[in-house]
Motif scaffolding. Structure first.
Motif, PDB file in Angstrom:
ATOM      1  N   ALA A  27       0.817  -1.257   0.040  1.00  0.00           N
ATOM      2  CA  ALA A  27       0.143   0.081   0.126  1.00  0.00           C
ATOM      3  C   ALA A  27       1.052   1.438   0.165  1.00  0.00           C
ATOM      4  O   ALA A  27       0.343   2.417  -0.528  1.00  0.00           O
ATOM      5  N   LYS A  28       2.022   1.141   0.529  1.00  0.00           N
ATOM      6  CA  LYS A  28       3.047   2.493   0.468  1.00  0.00           C
ATOM      7  C   LYS A  28       3.804   2.614  -0.658  1.00  0.00           C
ATOM      8  O   LYS A  28       4.481   3.547  -1.006  1.00  0.00           O
ATOM      9  N   HIS A  29       3.425   1.759  -1.920  1.00  0.00           N
ATOM     10  CA  HIS A  29       3.813   1.901  -3.258  1.00  0.00           C
ATOM     11  C   HIS A  29       3.038   2.059  -4.102  1.00  0.00           C
ATOM     12  O   HIS A  29       2.001   1.728  -4.165  1.00  0.00           O
ATOM     13  N   GLN A  30       3.760   2.479  -5.506  1.00  0.00           N
ATOM     14  CA  GLN A  30       2.935   2.562  -6.687  1.00  0.00           C
ATOM     15  C   GLN A  30       2.851   0.936  -7.214  1.00  0.00           C
ATOM     16  O   GLN A  30       3.704   0.656  -7.682  1.00  0.00           O
ATOM     17  N   LEU A  31       1.617   0.505  -7.556  1.00  0.00           N
ATOM     18  CA  LEU A  31       1.290  -0.800  -8.021  1.00  0.00           C
ATOM     19  C   LEU A  31       0.952  -0.602  -9.563  1.00  0.00           C
ATOM     20  O   LEU A  31       0.035  -0.101  -9.666  1.00  0.00           O
ATOM     21  N   TYR A  32       1.539  -1.602 -10.392  1.00  0.00           N
ATOM     22  CA  TYR A  32       0.900  -2.076 -11.664  1.00  0.00           C
ATOM     23  C   TYR A  32       0.930  -3.472 -11.731  1.00  0.00           C
ATOM     24  O   TYR A  32       1.318  -4.149 -11.179  1.00  0.00           O
ATOM     25  N   ALA A  33      -0.132  -3.746 -12.680  1.00  0.00           N
ATOM     26  CA  ALA A  33      -0.517  -5.275 -12.833  1.00  0.00           C
ATOM     27  C   ALA A  33      -0.983  -5.434 -14.185  1.00  0.00           C
ATOM     28  O   ALA A  33      -1.603  -4.431 -14.795  1.00  0.00           O
ATOM     29  N   THR A  34      -0.774  -6.505 -14.769  1.00  0.00           N
ATOM     30  CA  THR A  34      -1.396  -7.036 -15.969  1.00  0.00           C
ATOM     31  C   THR A  34      -2.992  -7.040 -15.387  1.00  0.00           C
ATOM     32  O   THR A  34      -3.268  -7.388 -14.329  1.00  0.00           O
ATOM     33  N   GLY A  35      -4.012  -6.942 -16.508  1.00  0.00           N
ATOM     34  CA  GLY A  35      -5.218  -7.101 -16.465  1.00  0.00           C
ATOM     35  C   GLY A  35      -6.038  -7.839 -15.390  1.00  0.00           C
ATOM     36  O   GLY A  35      -6.566  -7.291 -14.269  1.00  0.00           O
ATOM     37  N   THR A  36      -6.132  -9.141 -15.583  1.00  0.00           N
ATOM     38  CA  THR A  36      -6.695  -9.871 -14.601  1.00  0.00           C
ATOM     39  C   THR A  36      -6.288 -10.095 -13.311  1.00  0.00           C
ATOM     40  O   THR A  36      -6.998 -10.073 -12.348  1.00  0.00           O
ATOM     41  N   THR A  37      -5.025 -10.224 -13.484  1.00  0.00           N
ATOM     42  CA  THR A  37      -4.302 -10.210 -12.172  1.00  0.00           C
ATOM     43  C   THR A  37      -4.506  -9.072 -11.215  1.00  0.00           C
ATOM     44  O   THR A  37      -4.696  -9.151  -9.913  1.00  0.00           O
ATOM     45  N   GLY A  38      -4.471  -7.896 -12.046  1.00  0.00           N
ATOM     46  CA  GLY A  38      -4.534  -6.477 -11.011  1.00  0.00           C
ATOM     47  C   GLY A  38      -6.185  -6.674 -10.511  1.00  0.00           C
ATOM     48  O   GLY A  38      -6.322  -6.382  -9.265  1.00  0.00           O
ATOM     49  N   GLN A  39      -7.046  -7.187 -11.256  1.00  0.00           N
ATOM     50  CA  GLN A  39      -8.518  -6.968 -10.692  1.00  0.00           C
ATOM     51  C   GLN A  39      -8.794  -7.891  -9.505  1.00  0.00           C
ATOM     52  O   GLN A  39      -9.247  -7.503  -8.368  1.00  0.00           O
ATOM     53  N   LYS A  40      -7.991  -9.168  -9.823  1.00  0.00           N
ATOM     54  CA  LYS A  40      -8.174 -10.181  -8.595  1.00  0.00           C
ATOM     55  C   LYS A  40      -7.409  -9.472  -7.182  1.00  0.00           C
ATOM     56  O   LYS A  40      -8.165  -9.582  -6.159  1.00  0.00           O
ATOM     57  N   ILE A  41      -6.228  -8.912  -7.433  1.00  0.00           N
ATOM     58  CA  ILE A  41      -5.559  -8.254  -6.094  1.00  0.00           C
ATOM     59  C   ILE A  41      -6.365  -7.267  -5.679  1.00  0.00           C
ATOM     60  O   ILE A  41      -6.753  -7.107  -4.505  1.00  0.00           O
ATOM     61  N   ILE A  42      -7.063  -6.249  -6.588  1.00  0.00           N
ATOM     62  CA  ILE A  42      -7.935  -5.251  -6.035  1.00  0.00           C
ATOM     63  C   ILE A  42      -9.246  -5.863  -5.362  1.00  0.00           C
ATOM     64  O   ILE A  42      -9.666  -5.215  -4.502  1.00  0.00           O
ATOM     65  N   ALA A  44      -9.504  -8.333  -3.781  1.00  0.00           N
ATOM     66  CA  ALA A  44      -9.144  -9.049  -2.480  1.00  0.00           C
ATOM     67  C   ALA A  44      -8.468  -8.202  -1.494  1.00  0.00           C
ATOM     68  O   ALA A  44      -8.749  -8.435  -0.166  1.00  0.00           O
ATOM     69  N   THR A  45      -7.898  -7.185  -1.800  1.00  0.00           N
ATOM     70  CA  THR A  45      -7.347  -6.088  -0.818  1.00  0.00           C
ATOM     71  C   THR A  45      -7.616  -4.775  -0.988  1.00  0.00           C
ATOM     72  O   THR A  45      -7.642  -4.135  -0.052  1.00  0.00           O
ATOM     73  N   GLY A  46      -8.370  -4.204  -1.917  1.00  0.00           N
ATOM     74  CA  GLY A  46      -8.732  -2.795  -2.016  1.00  0.00           C
ATOM     75  C   GLY A  46      -7.398  -1.926  -2.447  1.00  0.00           C
ATOM     76  O   GLY A  46      -7.528  -0.613  -2.421  1.00  0.00           O
ATOM     77  N   LEU A  47      -6.340  -2.713  -2.662  1.00  0.00           N
ATOM     78  CA  LEU A  47      -5.209  -1.727  -3.247  1.00  0.00           C
ATOM     79  C   LEU A  47      -5.478  -1.179  -4.160  1.00  0.00           C
ATOM     80  O   LEU A  47      -6.353  -1.457  -5.239  1.00  0.00           O
ATOM     81  N   HIS A  48      -4.913   0.200  -4.505  1.00  0.00           N
ATOM     82  CA  HIS A  48      -4.875   0.832  -5.780  1.00  0.00           C
ATOM     83  C   HIS A  48      -4.041   0.371  -6.654  1.00  0.00           C
ATOM     84  O   HIS A  48      -2.715   0.507  -6.554  1.00  0.00           O
ATOM     85  N   ILE A  49      -4.233  -0.040  -8.006  1.00  0.00           N
ATOM     86  CA  ILE A  49      -3.310  -0.751  -8.990  1.00  0.00           C
ATOM     87  C   ILE A  49      -3.762  -0.128 -10.347  1.00  0.00           C
ATOM     88  O   ILE A  49      -4.803  -0.244 -10.734  1.00  0.00           O
ATOM     89  N   HIS A  50      -2.544   0.171 -10.923  1.00  0.00           N
ATOM     90  CA  HIS A  50      -2.935   0.731 -12.252  1.00  0.00           C
ATOM     91  C   HIS A  50      -2.837  -0.708 -13.323  1.00  0.00           C
ATOM     92  O   HIS A  50      -1.836  -1.243 -13.066  1.00  0.00           O
ATOM     93  N   ARG A  51      -3.849  -0.718 -13.763  1.00  0.00           N
ATOM     94  CA  ARG A  51      -3.893  -2.031 -14.662  1.00  0.00           C
ATOM     95  C   ARG A  51      -3.677  -1.912 -16.107  1.00  0.00           C
ATOM     96  O   ARG A  51      -4.333  -0.894 -16.542  1.00  0.00           O
ATOM     97  N   PHE A  52      -2.880  -2.728 -16.482  1.00  0.00           N
ATOM     98  CA  PHE A  52      -2.447  -2.856 -17.950  1.00  0.00           C
ATOM     99  C   PHE A  52      -3.328  -3.852 -18.636  1.00  0.00           C
ATOM    100  O   PHE A  52      -4.288  -4.396 -18.105  1.00  0.00           O
ATOM    101  N   GLN A  53      -3.250  -4.357 -19.928  1.00  0.00           N
ATOM    102  CA  GLN A  53      -3.814  -5.234 -20.814  1.00  0.00           C
ATOM    103  C   GLN A  53      -3.447  -6.780 -20.155  1.00  0.00           C
ATOM    104  O   GLN A  53      -2.445  -6.798 -19.385  1.00  0.00           O
ATOM    105  N   SER A  54      -4.245  -7.802 -20.326  1.00  0.00           N
ATOM    106  CA  SER A  54      -3.596  -8.754 -19.680  1.00  0.00           C
ATOM    107  C   SER A  54      -2.579  -9.336 -20.492  1.00  0.00           C
ATOM    108  O   SER A  54      -2.208  -8.680 -21.457  1.00  0.00           O
TER     109      SER A  54
END
Length: 138
Positions: A27-42, A44-54
């Protein structure tokens, strides 16, 4: 720090569980993720994640672009070594870029835990030096 979170289908649950366990650190850092992975983490955690394509649709390459521009600090990529991936060349290119640009890379839970704990303890500060030098050139 900018952290990329990527996981193959059979490893997504592992990365979600990892993200839950280390949510206070992430939560203290800028997070980036590929599409589906990012959504699953969001979810489960509510973390702010910039999502890219899968990954297969170019997400790996989008993260690779950040690495090539020295704009990514850590990559956590839970790979499935037992399943063939149709976009394997993109995956290999991403791993290669991490090596070329000296980006810490974890491809499994054990290494990811070491990286996150090191980050939490302030032992990856050398990335800040690299960012300072990059900003001086601009």
């Amino acid at each position: 720090m900018k952290i990329a979170l990527i996981a193959h289908d059979k490893k997504k649950a592992d990365l979600v569980n990892f993200s839950i366990a280390y949510q206070p650190v992430l939560a203290k850092h800028q997070l980036y993720a590929t599409g589906t992975t990012g959504q699953k983490i969001i979810d489960a955690t509510g973390l702010h994640i910039h999502r890219f394509q899968s990954g297969p649709l170019g997400g790996d390459q989008q993260i690779g672009s950040l690495i090539a521009n020295n704009d990514m600090d850590i990559v956590i990529f839970f790979r499935d070594p037992l399943t063939a991936q149709p976009h394997e060349p993109d995956i290999i290119a991403l791993l290669r870029l991490c090596d070329v640009y000296c980006i810490p890379l974890a491809t499994n839970m054990g290494t990811a835990e070491i990286l996150i704990r090191s980050l939490e303890e302030g032992k990856i500060k050398w990335r800040n030096i690299i960012h300072s030098k990059t900003n001086e050139k601009s």
